[in-house]
Design a protein around this motif. Sequence first.
Motif, PDB file in Angstrom:
ATOM      1  N   UNK A  54       0.787  -1.229   0.000  1.00 29.84           N
ATOM      2  CA  UNK A  54       0.000   0.000   0.000  1.00 29.84           C
ATOM      3  C   UNK A  54       0.817   1.277   0.000  1.00 29.84           C
ATOM      4  N   UNK A  55       0.149   2.362   0.383  1.00 31.47           N
ATOM      5  CA  UNK A  55       0.750   3.692   0.284  1.00 31.47           C
ATOM      6  C   UNK A  55       1.768   3.976   1.369  1.00 31.47           C
ATOM      7  N   UNK A  56       1.782   3.177   2.415  1.00 36.11           N
ATOM      8  CA  UNK A  56       2.750   3.331   3.504  1.00 36.11           C
ATOM      9  C   UNK A  56       3.302   1.951   3.855  1.00 36.11           C
ATOM     10  N   UNK A  57       4.525   1.884   4.381  1.00 35.99           N
ATOM     11  CA  UNK A  57       5.177   0.586   4.567  1.00 35.99           C
ATOM     12  C   UNK A  57       4.885  -0.109   5.889  1.00 35.99           C
ATOM     13  N   UNK A  58       3.890   0.384   6.657  1.00 36.37           N
ATOM     14  CA  UNK A  58       3.711  -0.128   8.026  1.00 36.37           C
ATOM     15  C   UNK A  58       3.532  -1.635   8.080  1.00 36.37           C
ATOM     16  N   UNK A  79       6.555  -5.686  -1.737  1.00 30.94           N
ATOM     17  CA  UNK A  79       6.466  -5.575  -3.193  1.00 30.94           C
ATOM     18  C   UNK A  79       5.243  -4.738  -3.545  1.00 30.94           C
ATOM     19  N   UNK A  80       5.460  -3.701  -4.344  1.00 24.91           N
ATOM     20  CA  UNK A  80       4.380  -2.799  -4.756  1.00 24.91           C
ATOM     21  C   UNK A  80       4.462  -2.529  -6.253  1.00 24.91           C
ATOM     22  N   UNK A  81       3.293  -2.462  -6.892  1.00 32.27           N
ATOM     23  CA  UNK A  81       3.250  -2.218  -8.329  1.00 32.27           C
ATOM     24  C   UNK A  81       3.387  -0.735  -8.667  1.00 32.27           C
ATOM     25  N   UNK A  82       3.164   0.121  -7.673  1.00 28.34           N
ATOM     26  CA  UNK A  82       3.267   1.576  -7.860  1.00 28.34           C
ATOM     27  C   UNK A  82       4.683   2.011  -7.482  1.00 28.34           C
ATOM     28  N   UNK A  83       5.496   2.450  -8.435  1.00 32.12           N
ATOM     29  CA  UNK A  83       6.887   2.798  -8.122  1.00 32.12           C
ATOM     30  C   UNK A  83       7.003   3.950  -7.127  1.00 32.12           C
ATOM     31  N   UNK A  84       6.031   4.861  -7.097  1.00 35.66           N
ATOM     32  CA  UNK A  84       6.086   5.958  -6.129  1.00 35.66           C
ATOM     33  C   UNK A  84       5.968   5.436  -4.702  1.00 35.66           C
ATOM     34  N   UNK A  85       5.184   4.383  -4.497  1.00 30.93           N
ATOM     35  CA  UNK A  85       5.069   3.785  -3.169  1.00 30.93           C
ATOM     36  C   UNK A  85       6.367   3.100  -2.760  1.00 30.93           C
ATOM     37  N   UNK A  86       7.035   2.490  -3.714  1.00 24.18           N
ATOM     38  CA  UNK A  86       8.330   1.859  -3.411  1.00 24.18           C
ATOM     39  C   UNK A  86       9.342   2.932  -3.015  1.00 24.18           C
ATOM     40  N   UNK A  87       9.382   4.019  -3.748  1.00 20.81           N
ATOM     41  CA  UNK A  87      10.317   5.105  -3.426  1.00 20.81           C
ATOM     42  C   UNK A  87      10.035   5.681  -2.043  1.00 20.81           C
ATOM     43  N   UNK A  91      13.217   4.716   2.547  1.00 17.46           N
ATOM     44  CA  UNK A  91      13.886   5.175   3.772  1.00 17.46           C
ATOM     45  C   UNK A  91      13.684   4.249   4.976  1.00 17.46           C
ATOM     46  N   UNK A  92      12.705   3.345   4.913  1.00 18.17           N
ATOM     47  CA  UNK A  92      12.434   2.440   6.029  1.00 18.17           C
ATOM     48  C   UNK A  92      13.214   1.135   5.927  1.00 18.17           C
ATOM     49  N   UNK A  93      13.988   0.978   4.860  1.00 20.99           N
ATOM     50  CA  UNK A  93      14.761  -0.249   4.707  1.00 20.99           C
ATOM     51  C   UNK A  93      15.796  -0.374   5.818  1.00 20.99           C
ATOM     52  N   UNK A  94      16.010  -1.604   6.241  1.00 19.69           N
ATOM     53  CA  UNK A  94      17.042  -1.906   7.233  1.00 19.69           C
ATOM     54  C   UNK A  94      17.387  -3.378   7.103  1.00 19.69           C
ATOM     55  N   UNK A  95      18.228  -3.864   7.962  1.00 16.77           N
ATOM     56  CA  UNK A  95      18.627  -5.267   7.899  1.00 16.77           C
ATOM     57  C   UNK A  95      17.380  -6.155   7.945  1.00 16.77           C
ATOM     58  N   UNK A  96      17.213  -6.974   6.918  1.00 17.19           N
ATOM     59  CA  UNK A  96      16.080  -7.886   6.864  1.00 17.19           C
ATOM     60  C   UNK A  96      14.831  -7.318   6.228  1.00 17.19           C
ATOM     61  N   UNK A  97      14.824  -6.039   5.875  1.00 20.24           N
ATOM     62  CA  UNK A  97      13.631  -5.410   5.308  1.00 20.24           C
ATOM     63  C   UNK A  97      14.021  -4.599   4.076  1.00 20.24           C
ATOM     64  N   UNK A  98      13.385  -4.903   2.943  1.00 17.10           N
ATOM     65  CA  UNK A  98      13.636  -4.157   1.712  1.00 17.10           C
ATOM     66  C   UNK A  98      12.331  -4.030   0.936  1.00 17.10           C
ATOM     67  N   UNK A  99      12.353  -3.178  -0.099  1.00 17.28           N
ATOM     68  CA  UNK A  99      11.162  -2.908  -0.885  1.00 17.28           C
ATOM     69  C   UNK A  99      11.515  -2.995  -2.363  1.00 17.28           C
ATOM     70  N   UNK A 100      10.575  -3.546  -3.160  1.00 16.15           N
ATOM     71  CA  UNK A 100      10.842  -3.780  -4.574  1.00 16.15           C
ATOM     72  C   UNK A 100       9.608  -3.447  -5.405  1.00 16.15           C
ATOM     73  N   UNK A 101       9.860  -3.042  -6.633  1.00 13.48           N
ATOM     74  CA  UNK A 101       8.794  -2.737  -7.587  1.00 13.48           C
ATOM     75  C   UNK A 101       8.373  -4.019  -8.287  1.00 13.48           C
ATOM     76  N   UNK A 102       7.083  -4.355  -8.215  1.00 16.57           N
ATOM     77  CA  UNK A 102       6.625  -5.561  -8.880  1.00 16.57           C
ATOM     78  C   UNK A 102       5.170  -5.862  -8.584  1.00 16.57           C
TER      79      UNK A 102
END
Length: 269
Positions: A54-58, A79-87, A91-102
Amino acid sequence: MAPRSAPPGRPVGSATRGTTNPNRLRRMDRWIADAHGAALRRSADPVAVDLGYGAAPWTAVELLGRLRTACPGAQVVGVEIDPARVAAAKPYEREGLSFAHGGFEVPLGAGRRPALIRAANVLRQYDEAEVAAVWTRLCARLAPDGLLVEGTCDEIGRRHVWVALGPEGPRTVTFATRLGSLAAPSDLAERLPKALIHRNVPGEPVHAFLRDFDRAWAAAAPFASLGARQRWMRAVSALKGDWPLTDSPRRWRQGEVTVRWEALAPLGR
């Protein structure tokens, strides 16, 4: 019907409304940690995908924390299909947590296959006829001991219904609720996942189940003086003679009940 197609190289699917709230998926997450924790611990690559977060990574942030109570090495990829949501999530990425466009192709790269895919409130916007093909596509991406959890909840996480699927297909349906807010078990009907929500009509198994659940709830009314939890447990216990429940009073106490998929599957599936 096949999932909504996309040009080569583009994500498969379409963007959701993006609505999300902190703690919205806590009931689903806790069930996953309990039901799938052992499989995650056995996995050489315990990676989970929060598909359409969704629109926020919570929800992805919270999923990582809850999975690590069962598997300290768990990792989560949102994983989010909206690249703006991935961007916005980066900033919330850390060890064990990442975000990808798809999308439904679940792009993890390097031949990785997820041990878990959670798709919450994603398929509500799709046609019922599209669900089976999406399930098949996502299940094909799972690791051999993997799990897909697909379902729906309300905006603040009081009521959930989800289907759990393995690589072979659907296994169970779980109903979960905040018991203090429940007037009758059939209140959960509005949160049935897309595969079932249009089948809540006379003659369909899911309608019969909710009818029987309401009757058991009414018969358990004398236990209301002991609290909604005791009433729920009494009602669920009464269902066990006629419906193939797969869980135990330990989970019933959480305001849950899990039923084998084949008992609720739409007629003709």
